[in-house]
Design a protein around this motif. Structure first.
Motif, PDB file in Angstrom:
ATOM      1  N   ASN A 356       0.852  -1.190   0.000  1.00  0.00           N
ATOM      2  CA  ASN A 356       0.000   0.000   0.000  1.00  0.00           C
ATOM      3  C   ASN A 356       0.891   1.244   0.000  1.00  0.00           C
ATOM      4  O   ASN A 356       1.065   1.906   1.022  1.00  0.00           O
ATOM      5  CB  ASN A 356      -0.913  -0.007   1.231  1.00  0.00           C
ATOM      6  N   PRO A 357       1.465   1.578  -1.161  1.00  0.00           N
ATOM      7  CA  PRO A 357       2.415   2.699  -1.232  1.00  0.00           C
ATOM      8  C   PRO A 357       1.726   4.061  -1.312  1.00  0.00           C
ATOM      9  O   PRO A 357       2.003   4.875  -2.201  1.00  0.00           O
ATOM     10  CB  PRO A 357       3.191   2.394  -2.513  1.00  0.00           C
ATOM     11  N   HIS A 358       0.809   4.326  -0.380  1.00  0.00           N
ATOM     12  CA  HIS A 358       0.050   5.577  -0.423  1.00  0.00           C
ATOM     13  C   HIS A 358       0.935   6.766  -0.065  1.00  0.00           C
ATOM     14  O   HIS A 358       2.044   6.619   0.459  1.00  0.00           O
ATOM     15  CB  HIS A 358      -1.152   5.495   0.521  1.00  0.00           C
ATOM     16  N   VAL A 359       0.417   7.946  -0.366  1.00  0.00           N
ATOM     17  CA  VAL A 359       1.129   9.187  -0.055  1.00  0.00           C
ATOM     18  C   VAL A 359       0.302  10.032   0.915  1.00  0.00           C
ATOM     19  O   VAL A 359       0.345  11.262   0.879  1.00  0.00           O
ATOM     20  CB  VAL A 359       1.479   9.978  -1.341  1.00  0.00           C
ATOM     21  N   GLY A 360      -0.439   9.358   1.788  1.00  0.00           N
ATOM     22  CA  GLY A 360      -1.275  10.070   2.750  1.00  0.00           C
ATOM     23  C   GLY A 360      -0.490  10.863   3.766  1.00  0.00           C
ATOM     24  O   GLY A 360      -1.021  11.801   4.375  1.00  0.00           O
ATOM     25  N   PHE A 361       0.785  10.513   3.983  1.00  0.00           N
ATOM     26  CA  PHE A 361       1.668  11.294   4.850  1.00  0.00           C
ATOM     27  C   PHE A 361       2.662  12.115   4.029  1.00  0.00           C
ATOM     28  O   PHE A 361       3.693  12.545   4.535  1.00  0.00           O
ATOM     29  CB  PHE A 361       2.430  10.369   5.801  1.00  0.00           C
ATOM     30  N   GLY A 362       2.349  12.328   2.764  1.00  0.00           N
ATOM     31  CA  GLY A 362       3.272  12.991   1.858  1.00  0.00           C
ATOM     32  C   GLY A 362       4.103  11.973   1.116  1.00  0.00           C
ATOM     33  O   GLY A 362       4.158  10.795   1.481  1.00  0.00           O
ATOM     34  N   GLY A 363       4.759  12.424   0.048  1.00  0.00           N
ATOM     35  CA  GLY A 363       5.600  11.526  -0.717  1.00  0.00           C
ATOM     36  C   GLY A 363       6.956  11.343  -0.066  1.00  0.00           C
ATOM     37  O   GLY A 363       7.281  12.001   0.932  1.00  0.00           O
ATOM     38  N   PRO A 364       7.783  10.459  -0.611  1.00  0.00           N
ATOM     39  CA  PRO A 364       9.121  10.244  -0.046  1.00  0.00           C
ATOM     40  C   PRO A 364       9.985  11.481  -0.240  1.00  0.00           C
ATOM     41  O   PRO A 364       9.779  12.264  -1.156  1.00  0.00           O
ATOM     42  CB  PRO A 364       9.650   9.063  -0.863  1.00  0.00           C
TER      43      PRO A 364
END
Length: 417
Positions: A356-364
């Motif tokens: 689940n590579p979501h970006v809900g906390f921002g991207g890398p």
């Protein structure tokens, strides 16, 4: 630079509050159309007395959001990550935190702030989260059916953040009220009906939060205590100390960002579990086995933060599109989190989803959420306590949503059990 959106998406306007006031399912249908024609250029929204700028590209594909997040030397957070128009100087005094900075200033501040999160402090924090969640459920059982947001979801992050910083209990309601104003977006319930009133309330809220921390910081310089404020005012790396302005801006960031993701994560979780009883039954059948993936899926599906802004520092080509120095881009997280190229059945809520590579906390990259670990912990502990003691809790009516393009917030939502 594109001046108008392609004909296939010409009816979509991310700068209009009409778009953000629509239901999540309607917005996601439009995001799916935008992903097929990404990136799309939009005019900037009207912001009252704040001058508007030349417009922005909306990055709605997962690959674009990831790449822009990983290349801050091209996609910069300065001069602002949280406002589409450039913020006037009087706003920057209170809201010019490290979220709006690039390295080396960003790295310096993040390094100092990270010194406050020692293993001993994190262990104490873990105990505080469990104890606070138990007290909240005690109150819930005593009160009965109520507004879930104010009685449960909002209380945990507010009390934990204030406890971390050492904010006295008699000031916590003030912190809560001011953080609501800072995050209000365009919601007249918090900002009033006209732009001048909104600007005044935002500046007053920022000044009050900054003043609370300035007074506490002065006290902690004289008499240190076992809290994050003491750690921050005495943190010294290569002769560097945080200034009062940096301390105040960090506290506003912590009070707002720390409140927002956790409060809305918990609120969205109850709504989703009510709407998806099969997923509730699966998670509740073995809470610990599914907690890790389930919390990540709540964050992906809800996407508490809608966007962050970046500013292009030099001419650059990304995924076949040429950007010019000075262009603004918005990283549209809820769209990236439903990208069909990355997520199988993206519109399905699946508590077992992995990977689940979501970006809900921002991207890398350097601006990945500093409090992601704490937010995950708070959401997990609160839902564990509800599962253990009030397993039948559910929402009884649709939520009242925050009118904001920036935050996917829930203002209130009745619950029963």
């Amino acid at each position: 630079m594109l001046s108008t959106p392609p004909a296939e998406v010409a009816d979509i306007d991310l700068s209009s509050m009409k778009f953000w006031s629509r239901s999540p399912s309607e917005r996601h249908r439009d995001f799916a159309r935008l992903r097929r024609h990404a990136p799309v250029f939009f005019a900037e929204p009207e912001m009252g007395p704040i001058p508007t700028g030349p417009g922005y590209y909306a990055l709605v594909r997962h690959a674009d959001v990831i790449e822009a997040s990983r290349t801050p030397q091209v996609f910069a957070s300065e001069p602002s990550a949280i406002s589409i128009p450039d913020m006037p100087q009087e706003f920057a005094e209170y809201f010019g935190s490290m979220i709006n900075m690039d390295d080396p200033r960003h790295a310096r501040l993040r390094r100092i702030v990270s010194r406050g999160f020692t293993p001993r402090m994190l262990a104490k924090l873990d105990d505080d989260v469990r104890r606070e969640a138990a007290l909240i459920v005690d109150g819930l059982l005593e009160k009965g059916p109520c507004d879930f947001v104010s009685e449960v979801a909002a209380r945990l992050p507010l009390n934990i953040i204030c406890a971390m910083m050492g904010i006295p209990e008699d000031l916590r309601e003030t912190v809560f009220a001011d953080s609501n104003i800072v995050l209000a977006g365009n919601d007249p319930d918090y900002l009033g009906e006209d732009a001048d009133t909104a600007v005044r309330r935002l500046l007053e809220a920022g000044a009050e939060l900054s003043g609370i921390l300035a007074e506490l910081a002065g006290e902690r310089r004289r008499r240190p205590a076992d809290d994050l404020t003491s750690a921050l005012v005495h943190a010294n790396i290569d002769g560097e100390l945080l200034t009062d302005q940096e301390l105040g801006s960090f506290f506003i960031l912590l009070a707002v960002a720390g409140n927002e993701t956790t409060r809305n994560g918990i609120s969205h979780a109850l709504k989703l579990l009510t709407l998806h009883p099969d997923q509730r039954e699966l998670w509740w059948s073995d809470f610990e086995a599914h907690a890790g993936t389930a919390v990540e899926e709540v964050i992906r599906y809800a996407s508490p933060v809608n966007w962050m802004r970046r500013t292009v520092t030099r001419d650059h080509e990304m995924n076949g599109v040429h950007y010019r120095a000075g262009d603004k881009v918005l990283l549209i997280y809820p769209s990236a989190n439903r990208d069909e190229e990355v997520f199988d059945r993206p519109d399905a809520f699946d508590v077992t989803r992995s990977p689940n590579p979501h970006v809900g906390f921002g991207g890398p990259g350097p601006h990945f959420c500093l409090g992601a670990h704490l937010a995950r912990r708070e959401i997990t502990v609160m839902l564990r306590e509800l599962h253990r003691r009030v397993p039948g809790i559910h929402s009884t009516a649709p939520p009242q949503r925050l009118l904001s393009s920036f935050v996917n917030g829930i203002k209130s939502m009745p619950c029963a059990f």
